[in-house]
Design a protein around this motif. Structure first.
Motif, PDB file in Angstrom:
ATOM      1  N   THR A  62      -3.287   4.579  -2.522  1.00 30.10           N
ATOM      2  CA  THR A  62      -3.499   3.142  -2.961  1.00 30.10           C
ATOM      3  C   THR A  62      -4.730   2.529  -2.480  1.00 30.10           C
ATOM      4  OG1 THR A  62      -2.159   2.221  -1.158  1.00 30.10           O
ATOM      5  CG2 THR A  62      -1.061   2.669  -3.389  1.00 30.10           C
ATOM      6  N   SER A  63      -5.309   3.380  -1.385  1.00 36.00           N
ATOM      7  CA  SER A  63      -6.745   2.769  -0.876  1.00 36.00           C
ATOM      8  C   SER A  63      -7.850   2.753  -1.907  1.00 36.00           C
ATOM      9  CB  SER A  63      -7.087   3.692   0.358  1.00 36.00           C
ATOM     10  OG  SER A  63      -8.475   3.254   0.683  1.00 36.00           O
ATOM     11  N   THR A  64      -8.682   1.742  -1.721  1.00 37.36           N
ATOM     12  CA  THR A  64      -9.914   1.893  -2.581  1.00 37.36           C
ATOM     13  C   THR A  64     -10.748   3.040  -2.375  1.00 37.36           C
ATOM     14  OG1 THR A  64     -10.956   0.175  -1.225  1.00 37.36           O
ATOM     15  CG2 THR A  64      -9.886  -0.567  -3.375  1.00 37.36           C
ATOM     16  N   ASP A  91       1.141  -1.440  -4.704  1.00 36.95           N
ATOM     17  CA  ASP A  91      -0.140  -1.313  -4.835  1.00 36.95           C
ATOM     18  C   ASP A  91      -0.829  -2.862  -4.809  1.00 36.95           C
ATOM     19  OD1 ASP A  91      -2.981  -1.305  -5.420  1.00 36.95           O
ATOM     20  OD2 ASP A  91      -2.938   0.509  -6.716  1.00 36.95           O
ATOM     21  N   LYS A 122       1.420  -4.114  -8.137  1.00 32.36           N
ATOM     22  CA  LYS A 122       1.881  -2.817  -8.818  1.00 32.36           C
ATOM     23  C   LYS A 122       2.812  -1.878  -8.397  1.00 32.36           C
ATOM     24  CE  LYS A 122      -0.398   1.154 -11.207  1.00 32.36           C
ATOM     25  NZ  LYS A 122      -1.682   1.984 -11.516  1.00 32.36           N
ATOM     26  N   GLY A 146       0.733  -1.332  -0.047  1.00 30.28           N
ATOM     27  CA  GLY A 146      -0.036   0.109  -0.089  1.00 30.28           C
ATOM     28  C   GLY A 146       0.759   1.189   0.130  1.00 30.28           C
ATOM     29  N   SER A 187       0.713   9.915  -2.520  1.00 28.53           N
ATOM     30  CA  SER A 187       1.480   8.942  -2.899  1.00 28.53           C
ATOM     31  C   SER A 187       2.948   9.228  -2.486  1.00 28.53           C
ATOM     32  CB  SER A 187       1.682   8.920  -4.476  1.00 28.53           C
ATOM     33  OG  SER A 187       2.806   8.157  -5.185  1.00 28.53           O
ATOM     34  N   ILE A 211       4.856   0.937  -7.234  1.00 29.71           N
ATOM     35  CA  ILE A 211       4.853   2.517  -7.139  1.00 29.71           C
ATOM     36  C   ILE A 211       6.227   3.059  -7.170  1.00 29.71           C
ATOM     37  CG2 ILE A 211       3.941   4.340  -6.007  1.00 29.71           C
ATOM     38  CD1 ILE A 211       1.683   2.417  -4.960  1.00 29.71           C
ATOM     39  N   THR A 225      -3.991  -3.940  -4.257  1.00 31.72           N
ATOM     40  CA  THR A 225      -5.381  -3.958  -4.371  1.00 31.72           C
ATOM     41  C   THR A 225      -5.501  -5.361  -5.251  1.00 31.72           C
ATOM     42  OG1 THR A 225      -5.395  -2.473  -6.072  1.00 31.72           O
ATOM     43  CG2 THR A 225      -6.098  -1.789  -3.935  1.00 31.72           C
ATOM     44  N   ASP A 278       0.367   3.097   5.424  1.00 30.90           N
ATOM     45  CA  ASP A 278      -1.014   3.480   4.931  1.00 30.90           C
ATOM     46  C   ASP A 278      -1.850   2.844   5.889  1.00 30.90           C
ATOM     47  OD1 ASP A 278      -0.307   0.509   4.447  1.00 30.90           O
ATOM     48  OD2 ASP A 278      -2.064   0.651   2.938  1.00 30.90           O
TER      49      ASP A 278
END
Length: 306
Positions: free
Chosen positions: A273-275, A19, A166, A15, A295, A168, A21, A247
């Motif tokens: 990165t939170s939904t 990422d 993903k 996070g 970020s 970052i 998620t 995070d």
């Protein structure tokens, strides 16, 4: 924010640098569905980001498998009590505190006897022999990496969810931070070192791994929000003013406890990165966090490094 205030920077991974998620979060849902079907013949609801964030907001779920356990036990109990699972699980979340799975188990045991089902799931303290940990790790790492890490053959053939990480973090950001902090760039993360290296690859060379902590490889009692490993990293790097970037609530609680123990630590919250970034931002703001960024790429600007 005066960049001279900090002489070291320590990161969480999930996070923050990566990422997750589509990797860890999807593995949580996949494992819950599989275990409930195989162990209890129950069709699970989707363990979506609202449920995941609900449990994690308590600060007691740094370990994703703890969250899997919480969801599985909640949905099993809902089934036995003929409760609507999509509603009952939020009732459990509202009775969860920073002790994480212990608070969930205590609440559920107060309304239903889950001991028989718990015996099937096994002890969370025994990662290498626990069936739920094994299923989660097989789904997450995939057959090749699972075999390398655990010296066991996976019973699943599909690609590991870790491939959906993903990244970052970038080399350019690391080079900017290196000019400011030198070798005092470290990681205190719930991941194991091979797991984080799989995703970050050569970028791991920029981190002081000797003075980092990879909690999947550490005793369970050192899991966040226990500040012991963060304090260890701060002391090992001889840092006087640390910036810890995370995070989650357990990250904040860990950094806060380290500061209260006499080790100057400022927490920087990453919410992008939170939904639901605005909910995450509000959660941190309401908790008193002053440095809240979208970020890690915003860090150089905030610290006046560019």
């Amino acid at each position: 924010m005066d960049s001279q205030k900090f002489d070291s920077i320590i990161f969480d991974c999930d996070g923050v640098l990566v990422d997750i998620t589509q990797s860890y979060d999807k593995t949580i849902d996949k494992t819950c569905r599989y275990v409930l079907k195989e162990f209890a013949k129950i069709d699970s609801i989707t363990i979506d980001h609202k449920i995941i964030d609900g449990f994690k907001s308590s600060g007691g779920f740094n370990d994703e498998v703890d969250l899997v356990y919480a969801a599985i036990l909640s949905l099993y109990t809902a089934n036995k009590l003929n409760k609507k699972p999509s509603e009952f699980i939020y009732d459990v979340i509202s009775n969860t505190d920073k002790t994480g799975i212990r608070s969930v188990q205590s609440y559920l045991e107060s309304i239903y006897d889950v001991s028989e089902f718990l015996s099937k799931l096994g002890s969370l303290g025994d990662r290498h022999n626990n069936p739920v940990y094994s299923i989660f790790d097989q789904f997450f790492f995939g057959p090749e990496l699972y075999g390398k890490l655990f010296d066991k053959q996976s019973k699943f053939s599909e690609e590991g969810m870790i491939s959906n990480d993903k990244v970052i973090l970038s080399v350019s950001l690391l080079e900017t931070l290196q000019k400011e902090f030198g070798k005092k760039i470290a990681v205190v993360t719930g991941r194991g070192i091979e797991s984080i290296r799989y995703s970050l690859k050569d970028m791991m060379d920029y981190f002081d791994t000797k003075n980092s902590a990879f909690l999947e490889d550490e005793p369970r009692e050192l899991a966040k929000p226990n500040p012991a490993t963060l304090i260890r990293a701060i002391q090992s790097m001889e840092s006087k003013n640390c910036l810890y970037v995370g995070d989650s609530m357990e990250d904040y609680m860990m950094a806060k406890d380290a500061a209260q123990a006499g080790h100057s630590t400022t927490f920087c919250a990453i919410v992008g990165t939170s939904t639901n970034p605005e909910d995450r931002r509000k959660l941190f703001a309401d908790s008193g966090v002053e440095m809240i960024l979208e970020s890690i790429n915003d860090i150089p600007k905030v610290l006046n490094l560019v």
